[in-house]
Enzyme design. Sequence first.
Site, PDB file in Angstrom:
ATOM      1  N   CYS A 153       8.709-106.148 -51.875  1.00 23.28           N
ATOM      2  CA  CYS A 153       8.877-106.408 -50.447  1.00 23.28           C
ATOM      3  C   CYS A 153       7.545-106.200 -49.735  1.00 23.28           C
ATOM      4  O   CYS A 153       6.918-105.157 -49.868  1.00 23.28           O
ATOM      5  CB  CYS A 153       9.928-105.452 -49.889  1.00 23.28           C
ATOM      6  SG  CYS A 153       9.853-105.246 -48.111  1.00 23.28           S
ATOM      7  N   GLU A 154       7.117-107.201 -48.990  1.00 21.28           N
ATOM      8  CA  GLU A 154       5.807-107.093 -48.347  1.00 21.28           C
ATOM      9  C   GLU A 154       5.831-106.167 -47.122  1.00 21.28           C
ATOM     10  O   GLU A 154       4.791-105.800 -46.610  1.00 21.28           O
ATOM     11  CB  GLU A 154       5.266-108.470 -47.965  1.00 21.28           C
ATOM     12  CG  GLU A 154       5.974-109.137 -46.807  1.00 21.28           C
ATOM     13  CD  GLU A 154       5.343-110.490 -46.478  1.00 21.28           C
ATOM     14  OE1 GLU A 154       4.628-111.047 -47.328  1.00 21.28           O
ATOM     15  OE2 GLU A 154       5.568-110.976 -45.365  1.00 21.28           O
ATOM     16  N   HIS A 155       7.010-105.799 -46.682  1.00 19.24           N
ATOM     17  CA  HIS A 155       7.089-104.902 -45.527  1.00 19.24           C
ATOM     18  C   HIS A 155       7.054-103.429 -45.926  1.00 19.24           C
ATOM     19  O   HIS A 155       6.583-102.599 -45.157  1.00 19.24           O
ATOM     20  CB  HIS A 155       8.375-105.181 -44.733  1.00 19.24           C
ATOM     21  CG  HIS A 155       8.458-106.589 -44.230  1.00 19.24           C
ATOM     22  ND1 HIS A 155       9.624-107.318 -44.246  1.00 19.24           N
ATOM     23  CD2 HIS A 155       7.508-107.393 -43.722  1.00 19.24           C
ATOM     24  CE1 HIS A 155       9.385-108.528 -43.749  1.00 19.24           C
ATOM     25  NE2 HIS A 155       8.110-108.594 -43.428  1.00 19.24           N
ATOM     26  N   HIS A 156       7.586-103.096 -47.106  1.00 20.07           N
ATOM     27  CA  HIS A 156       7.683-101.698 -47.506  1.00 20.07           C
ATOM     28  C   HIS A 156       7.024-101.394 -48.848  1.00 20.07           C
ATOM     29  O   HIS A 156       6.969-100.231 -49.260  1.00 20.07           O
ATOM     30  CB  HIS A 156       9.153-101.276 -47.569  1.00 20.07           C
ATOM     31  CG  HIS A 156       9.898-101.472 -46.290  1.00 20.07           C
ATOM     32  ND1 HIS A 156      10.621-102.603 -46.015  1.00 20.07           N
ATOM     33  CD2 HIS A 156      10.003-100.678 -45.198  1.00 20.07           C
ATOM     34  CE1 HIS A 156      11.159-102.508 -44.808  1.00 20.07           C
ATOM     35  NE2 HIS A 156      10.790-101.352 -44.279  1.00 20.07           N
ATOM     36  N   GLN A 194      12.154-112.521 -49.232  1.00 21.44           N
ATOM     37  CA  GLN A 194      13.023-113.331 -50.088  1.00 21.44           C
ATOM     38  C   GLN A 194      13.112-114.789 -49.622  1.00 21.44           C
ATOM     39  O   GLN A 194      13.174-115.711 -50.425  1.00 21.44           O
ATOM     40  CB  GLN A 194      14.419-112.701 -50.133  1.00 21.44           C
ATOM     41  CG  GLN A 194      15.332-113.367 -51.150  1.00 21.44           C
ATOM     42  CD  GLN A 194      16.677-112.685 -51.248  1.00 21.44           C
ATOM     43  OE1 GLN A 194      16.786-111.481 -51.028  1.00 21.44           O
ATOM     44  NE2 GLN A 194      17.705-113.446 -51.569  1.00 21.44           N
ATOM     45  N   HIS A 222      17.370-105.350 -52.322  1.00 22.37           N
ATOM     46  CA  HIS A 222      16.132-104.861 -51.721  1.00 22.37           C
ATOM     47  C   HIS A 222      16.171-103.336 -51.716  1.00 22.37           C
ATOM     48  O   HIS A 222      16.999-102.740 -51.034  1.00 22.37           O
ATOM     49  CB  HIS A 222      15.991-105.368 -50.285  1.00 22.37           C
ATOM     50  CG  HIS A 222      15.803-106.853 -50.195  1.00 22.37           C
ATOM     51  ND1 HIS A 222      14.699-107.435 -49.620  1.00 22.37           N
ATOM     52  CD2 HIS A 222      16.574-107.875 -50.624  1.00 22.37           C
ATOM     53  CE1 HIS A 222      14.797-108.757 -49.698  1.00 22.37           C
ATOM     54  NE2 HIS A 222      15.935-109.046 -50.295  1.00 22.37           N
ATOM     55  N   CYS A 224      14.265-101.308 -50.338  1.00 18.71           N
ATOM     56  CA  CYS A 224      13.984-100.750 -49.007  1.00 18.71           C
ATOM     57  C   CYS A 224      15.273-100.650 -48.187  1.00 18.71           C
ATOM     58  O   CYS A 224      15.392 -99.781 -47.310  1.00 18.71           O
ATOM     59  CB  CYS A 224      12.939-101.587 -48.277  1.00 18.71           C
ATOM     60  SG  CYS A 224      13.306-103.348 -48.190  1.00 18.71           S
TER      61      CYS A 224
HETATM   62 ZN   LIG Z   1      11.374-104.037 -47.271  1.00 21.88          ZN
END
Ligand SMILES: [Zn+2]
Length: 262
Positions: A153-156, A194, A222, A224
Site C-alpha cells: 500500500c503506497e499510503h502506509h 488497488q 489490505h 493497513c
Molecule cells: Zn494503506
Amino acid sequence: MMERSKLGQRESEASSSNETALNGLLDGMEKIPKWNGAPKEMPKGEKPTSKSITRAPCPSVMESWREERTRSVEDNEMSLPSIIAAYTTILRGLGEDPERQGLLKTPYRAATAMQFFTKGYQEKIVDVLNDAIFDEDHDEMVIVKDIDMFSMCEHHLVPIFGKVHIGYLPNKRVLGLSKLARIVEIYSRRLQVQERLTKQIAVAITEALQPAGVGVVVEATHMCMVMRGVQKMNSKTVTSTMLGVFREDPKTRDEFLTLIRS
Ligand SMILES: [Zn+2]
C-alpha cells in the site's frame, strides 16, 4: 471508499475506471521517462489533460514501456546504505535500541526486504512481452484466475495481498499464459493502490494484444485496514476494470464473472 469497492458495486467501479484506461493512459508512466535515476515514490496524482492521453496505440506505447524501468540493480546497491540508515532512525524513533542484539541486522534486513517488495520498479512490461505474443485464430475467451498477488500500500507501506483474475477475448493475438502472471507481478511489486493496479494490468494487456476486450478483477486484503481494525478481519476489497466488449456487452462480462467464480 471501501464501500464503493465491495462486491456488488463492481459495475460502477468498472465504468469509473474505464475512461482513461481506454485512452491508453498508464498511471504514472507519463512522468517516469523524465526521471533521472534515484529511487523515488510512484508518481501519482497528476491527471493528464484529455489532449495528452490521446496517443497512437502500439508503437508509442511500446516506446513508453521501454522507458518504464525506474530502478536498476546498481541503484539498489547505491541507495542501500541510506535506506539502512533510515530504518535505524525509525527504530530509534519508535523507542527501540537499534544496538541491541536482536535489532543489529534489522535495518539491513528491512531495507533489502523493501527493495525486494518493490522490485517491480526494476522491470519493464515490454521485456515480458518480447517473444510472448503469438498470432492465433483463437476467438474464445482466455481466462487465468487466482493469480497470487503481493503488493505494498503506497499510503502506509504495508502489504496488500490477494488474487487477480484476468480474462480477455483475443483478436488474432494471444499472450503466453504465464506472462499474464508476470504482468501482475511487475505492477504489484511496486507501491500501489488497488484501483490503479487493476487498471494497469488491464491496460497493459489491451495495449499489448489489442484484444476485443479485457476484464481484470482483483480481490485483496489490505493490512493497513485489517490491522488497524477499520475493517473486519475477513473482508476483502474487490476492484475491477472492464474494457472493450467486457464493458459493452453484459453477456461477455457475465460469462467472465461466472467463470472466475466457478
Ligand atoms: Zn494503506
